[in-house]
Design a protein around this motif. Structure first.
Motif, short mmCIF file in Angstrom:
data_model
loop_
_atom_site.label_atom_id
_atom_site.label_comp_id
_atom_site.label_asym_id
_atom_site.label_seq_id
_atom_site.Cartn_x
_atom_site.Cartn_y
_atom_site.Cartn_z
N ARG A 180 0.83 -1.11 0.03
CA ARG A 180 -0.19 -0.13 -0.16
C ARG A 180 0.83 1.34 -0.11
NH1 ARG A 180 -5.29 -1.11 0.37
NH2 ARG A 180 -6.02 -3.03 1.31
N ALA A 181 1.56 1.47 0.89
CA ALA A 181 2.82 2.47 1.00
C ALA A 181 3.38 2.56 -0.60
CB ALA A 181 3.81 2.15 2.26
N LEU A 182 4.11 1.64 -0.72
CA LEU A 182 5.04 1.76 -2.09
C LEU A 182 4.14 1.86 -3.28
CD1 LEU A 182 7.64 -1.07 -1.20
CD2 LEU A 182 7.95 1.24 -1.22
N GLY A 183 2.97 1.25 -3.29
CA GLY A 183 2.19 1.37 -4.60
C GLY A 183 1.31 2.63 -4.67
N ARG A 184 1.31 3.36 -3.58
CA ARG A 184 0.69 4.74 -3.49
C ARG A 184 -0.81 4.74 -4.38
NH1 ARG A 184 5.22 8.76 -1.94
NH2 ARG A 184 6.70 7.13 -1.55
N GLY A 185 -1.63 3.84 -4.00
CA GLY A 185 -2.84 3.81 -4.95
C GLY A 185 -2.81 3.14 -6.09
N TRP A 186 -1.62 2.86 -6.73
CA TRP A 186 -1.63 2.04 -7.93
C TRP A 186 -1.99 0.59 -7.86
CZ3 TRP A 186 2.66 -0.71 -10.53
CH2 TRP A 186 2.36 -0.70 -11.93
N LEU A 187 -1.88 0.09 -6.59
CA LEU A 187 -2.02 -1.42 -6.30
C LEU A 187 -3.37 -1.21 -5.39
CD1 LEU A 187 1.40 -2.62 -5.38
CD2 LEU A 187 0.30 -2.81 -7.59
N ARG A 188 -3.98 -2.53 -5.38
CA ARG A 188 -4.94 -2.65 -4.29
C ARG A 188 -4.70 -3.86 -3.64
NH1 ARG A 188 -10.17 -3.45 -7.07
NH2 ARG A 188 -8.87 -4.18 -8.88
N PRO A 189 -3.82 -4.05 -2.82
CA PRO A 189 -3.13 -5.11 -2.21
C PRO A 189 -4.01 -5.68 -1.03
CG PRO A 189 -2.00 -3.40 -1.28
CD PRO A 189 -2.93 -2.81 -2.39
N ALA A 190 -4.07 -7.03 -1.11
CA ALA A 190 -4.60 -7.56 -0.06
C ALA A 190 -3.84 -8.73 0.56
CB ALA A 190 -6.13 -8.24 -0.33
N SER A 191 -3.83 -9.09 1.67
CA SER A 191 -2.96 -10.09 2.38
C SER A 191 -4.01 -10.99 3.01
CB SER A 191 -1.93 -9.60 3.49
OG SER A 191 -1.06 -10.43 4.01
N ALA A 192 -3.47 -12.36 2.68
CA ALA A 192 -4.03 -13.52 3.13
C ALA A 192 -3.41 -14.53 3.22
CB ALA A 192 -5.27 -13.90 2.59
N GLY A 193 -3.43 -15.74 4.01
CA GLY A 193 -2.56 -16.67 4.36
C GLY A 193 -3.39 -18.25 4.28
N LEU A 194 -2.55 -19.08 4.33
CA LEU A 194 -3.10 -20.48 4.33
C LEU A 194 -3.41 -20.90 5.77
CD1 LEU A 194 -1.28 -22.44 1.71
CD2 LEU A 194 -3.50 -21.55 1.38
#
Length: 119
Positions: free
Chosen positions: A7-21
């Protein structure tokens, strides 16, 4: 940490979501602390389960030190980074993991920005 950094590095260019198994029930205090050192607040983040449906809906799926089951195909591009889990390694281990993730994300962003039609 990966979502907060993206989120910080993408500055709105990315829509990251974190998840795990096998997500825990809360973000580790060490992760919150090392991200705060970078001015990134992840204290409100909550671990989520990565489902097959969510994996199929991604444009880019990145994995950190784990291979996803073959039954969980990504919808788009897939990247795998060999990043160890810092659990039990203390604050220094979390800092090292944060820095590894940042390096991979910077490389990924440079790669994505150089693709035709991605600017």
């Amino acid at each position: 940490m990966a979502e907060g950094l993206a989120r910080a590095l993408g500055r709105g260019w990315l829509r990251p979501a974190s998840a795990g198994l096998n997500p825990g029930t809360e973000v580790s205090p060490e992760a919150v602390a090392v991200m705060a050192e970078e001015g990134i607040d992840i204290s409100g983040h909550r671990p989520r389960l990565l489902t097959s449906e969510a994996a199929r809906e991604t444009d880019l799926l990145g994995t950190l030190g784990v291979d996803l089951p073959a039954a969980m195909p990504a919808g788009g591009r897939r990247v795998a980074w060999d990043i160890p889990d810092p659990f039990g390694e203390g604050i220094a281990g979390f800092r090292a993991t944060r820095d590894l993730i940042r390096g991979h994300l910077v490389d990924l962003l440079i790669d994505l920005a150089s693709e035709p039609g991605k600017r």
